[in-house]
Motif scaffolding. Structure first.
Motif, PDB file in Angstrom:
ATOM      1  N   UNK C  18     -50.245  43.503  -6.198  1.00 30.92           N
ATOM      2  CA  UNK C  18     -49.740  43.850  -7.380  1.00 30.92           C
ATOM      3  C   UNK C  18     -50.811  44.020  -8.418  1.00 30.92           C
ATOM      4  N   UNK C  19     -51.329  45.295  -8.486  1.00 29.11           N
ATOM      5  CA  UNK C  19     -52.907  45.072  -9.403  1.00 29.11           C
ATOM      6  C   UNK C  19     -52.512  45.948 -10.504  1.00 29.11           C
ATOM      7  N   UNK C  20     -52.928  45.335 -11.557  1.00 30.76           N
ATOM      8  CA  UNK C  20     -52.892  45.790 -13.147  1.00 30.76           C
ATOM      9  C   UNK C  20     -54.238  47.050 -13.078  1.00 30.76           C
ATOM     10  N   UNK C  21     -53.499  48.471 -13.671  1.00 34.68           N
ATOM     11  CA  UNK C  21     -54.675  49.329 -13.817  1.00 34.68           C
ATOM     12  C   UNK C  21     -54.274  49.896 -15.200  1.00 34.68           C
ATOM     13  N   UNK C  22     -53.783  49.291 -15.963  1.00 35.40           N
ATOM     14  CA  UNK C  22     -53.438  49.504 -17.515  1.00 35.40           C
ATOM     15  C   UNK C  22     -54.630  49.995 -18.111  1.00 35.40           C
ATOM     16  N   UNK C  23     -55.885  49.279 -17.821  1.00 35.71           N
ATOM     17  CA  UNK C  23     -57.235  49.441 -18.687  1.00 35.71           C
ATOM     18  C   UNK C  23     -57.696  50.704 -17.867  1.00 35.71           C
TER      19      UNK C  23
END
Lengths: 135, 135, 135
Positions: C18-23
């Motif tokens: 589960x990888x945050x790619x918001x930035x």
């Protein structure tokens, strides 16, 4: 070509609440002045989603929520400590946005399609952002 | 910038039918004359959805439908009286629209991605609306 | 009005990640020069999806993947012979693209919303295509 943004505020009344927002969507598209393009309705939350489904028999919504509750029960060996892990999961399964074509200044929905906010952690004040893009 | 709408008609042959509509999507994008933008494929129904998945091994579709059937069986304590509550639920889980980038006048799909209509209450005549927006 | 395409490369480190790619999404929107419109983040894969969810407590992602694993276990009577039928199914349930409004040159997300790549068959090198369309 242009872009139009507006918000649909939704007041939910129960923990799990299936709320028809089709008329608000139509209103947003008309207010945009855009006659051909697409509209995107996006939930600004993590425990409430947006989907389409049948607009005639409210039992469809009841069945949907009842079945989701059996698939993703409120109580389980979750780690998240706010007691709403099931709400986050249900919302991700339902999805947070729906994109609908716009034609003749109206959202193009099938005969039986309505748009619904799916509240999974209410009651709360919710917000669906509608973006209309086109000409 | 401009907008283009067209319909993909799909004849389904079984109650549950996984139908590849990738070529029809490509045809719609080419017909639009739009070379850069996005395309939205939207099911106009409440018991048939649209998704992407593997285009190489048809067993992926079979596994998907088989598993969905175990998660959301046809028979359960549903209230909706038309015998297709499971179809409405499966369609909402799969989703009713998919948005794909358009580049060089083609939909941008991954190597293994195809677009599928997911029929859950066939056989029926279905319609997927494709909107292409861009320049 | 214009269109901008870019890719977000994502290196996943586990089978389920589960990888945050918001930035990266924010960076893509800023790079586009588009101030009002929409952005579409689309997974180019069939065993990795994209969704929004809570950006504060990483346990939400853990709960999500744990529960998905119970609903769609890795081992079952699948026909697809690559041992990743569960990955294809989970990705279709989560969905392959998310559409987010763009306002003031930023993706419009709710306070608690982040964008996540959902890897279900890693570790792998993945790619999310971001298309920004607007003015």
């Amino acid at each position: 070509m242009g872009t139009f943004h507006t918000d649909i505020p939704v007041r939910t009344r129960e923990r799990a609440h299936w709320i028809d927002i089709t008329e608000q969507l139509r209103g947003a598209v008309r207010a945009s002045g855009i006659t051909a393009g697409i509209c995107v309705a996006a939930s600004m939350h993590t425990t409430a989603g947006v989907t389409l489904n049948e607009n005639a028999d409210p039992d469809v919504g009841r069945d949907f929520f009842w079945k989701l509750d059996r698939l993703v029960p409120r109580e389980a060996a979750y780690r998240h400590s706010e007691g709403n892990s099931d709400s986050h999961l249900k919302a991700s399964l339902v999805g947070f946005s729906v994109t609908v074509p716009v034609k003749n200044a109206e959202p193009v929905l099938g005969t039986w399609q309505g748009m619904y906010l799916c509240e999974f952690d209410g009651p709360r004040q919710r917000r669906v952002t509608v973006t209309v893009i086109g000409e």
